[in-house]
Scaffold this active site. Sequence first.
Site: not given
Ligand SMILES: NC(=O)C1=CN([C@@H]2O[C@H](COP(=O)(O)OP(=O)(O)OC[C@H]3O[C@@H](n4cnc5c(N)ncnc54)[C@H](O)[C@@H]3O)[C@@H](O)[C@H]2O)C=CC1
Ligand SMILES: O=C([O-])CC(=O)C(=O)O
Length: 309
Positions: A187, A209
């Site tokens: 953010d 967030h």
């Molecule tokens: N805090 C923030 O600003 C943001 C948060 N996110 C969040 O981050 C998370 C991940 O996003 P991506 O990497 O794009 O998803 P993705 O689906 O590409 O990767 C997630 C990974 O987590 C793994 N996974 C699933 N269950 C698991 C477990 N029990 N233990 C270990 N690994 C496990 C999967 O195998 C996969 O490799 C989502 O919840 C998303 O909403 C995404 C962008 C910004």
């Molecule tokens: O928007 C989403 O789902 C992932 C996230 O938290 C971000 O990009 O800020």
Amino acid sequence: MLYHFYIQSKKLSSVLRSVKTLAKPAGARGYSSESVPDRKVAVLGAAGGIGQPLALLMKLNPLVSRLALYDIANTPGVAADVGHINTRSEVAGYMGNDQLGQALEDSDVVIIPAGVPRKPGMTRDDLFNINAGIVKDLCSAIAKYCPNAIVNMISNPVNSTVPIAAEVFKKAGTYNEKKLFGVTTLDVVRAKTFYAGKANVNVPVVGGHAGITILPLFSQATPKANLADEDIKALTKRTQDGGTEVVEAKAGKGSATLSMAYAGAIFADACLKGLNGVPDVVECSFVQSTVTELPFFASKVINLTDNVN
Ligand SMILES: NC(=O)C1=CN([C@@H]2O[C@H](COP(=O)(O)OP(=O)(O)OC[C@H]3O[C@@H](n4cnc5c(N)ncnc54)[C@H](O)[C@@H]3O)[C@@H](O)[C@H]2O)C=CC1
Ligand SMILES: O=C([O-])CC(=O)C(=O)O
């Protein structure tokens, strides 16, 4: 010809052996091992969209001496790939629940991007059912194998996954509110980009967030720009909707990964600096808070110990 090649490769391997011996005591390039303490960082969800570029960025960080890459699948490949980069840290991949303990043992910082991302039309809350369970299990393992580690929670919905982590740690008797952080750095990164598109600006972002809980404080941005009210409104809305903007642009292929990896790497670096005693490191983060009546609130955190706002 073959013999010549044999001699040449013999020479090369003996040169490489002496270079290796020479390089060892120095630790990281440009850092002596005395001045930079050993720090282990674990990434849980390391084979995912965020996990892979984050693993790369943490491999580039000279404050890291050991990098543990954990996922339920595909970590051997990611670890082999990242492990070929000639920077300070040693990389190891861990796959499946049986190896989670080993991945976590002795970790100083644990970064959690494990879980499912949004698709168009979903809110972050729609991820709650799946991700709450994943985060709960991972945090139970953290309480068991590295109860003193700093935890950087990326998995959404951050407004809920952080309180869940807190409850798991409380139940295990390991909760330290100064070591649990919801990563809201993206953010801040977006607010800075939309404000000025340059690196040397600062915009605090407080609240939470998700949607309107994301509150960029453009009035406190530096350098000051004396923006009109409509401009502040438009910048605020774009920052609040930044995640959705990426989800829609990716059209079903997930949410922000590269910018999130960048933001996650900045926040983890701040945690490592804080652990190493670097003074005046300030980042915004979603933490247990007394700033408002809400139990958790994102605000400026200094040296990852004291709330300054
Ligand atoms: N805090 C923030 O600003 C943001 C948060 N996110 C969040 O981050 C998370 C991940 O996003 P991506 O990497 O794009 O998803 P993705 O689906 O590409 O990767 C997630 C990974 O987590 C793994 N996974 C699933 N269950 C698991 C477990 N029990 N233990 C270990 N690994 C496990 C999967 O195998 C996969 O490799 C989502 O919840 C998303 O909403 C995404 C962008 C910004
Ligand atoms: O928007 C989403 O789902 C992932 C996230 O938290 C971000 O990009 O800020």
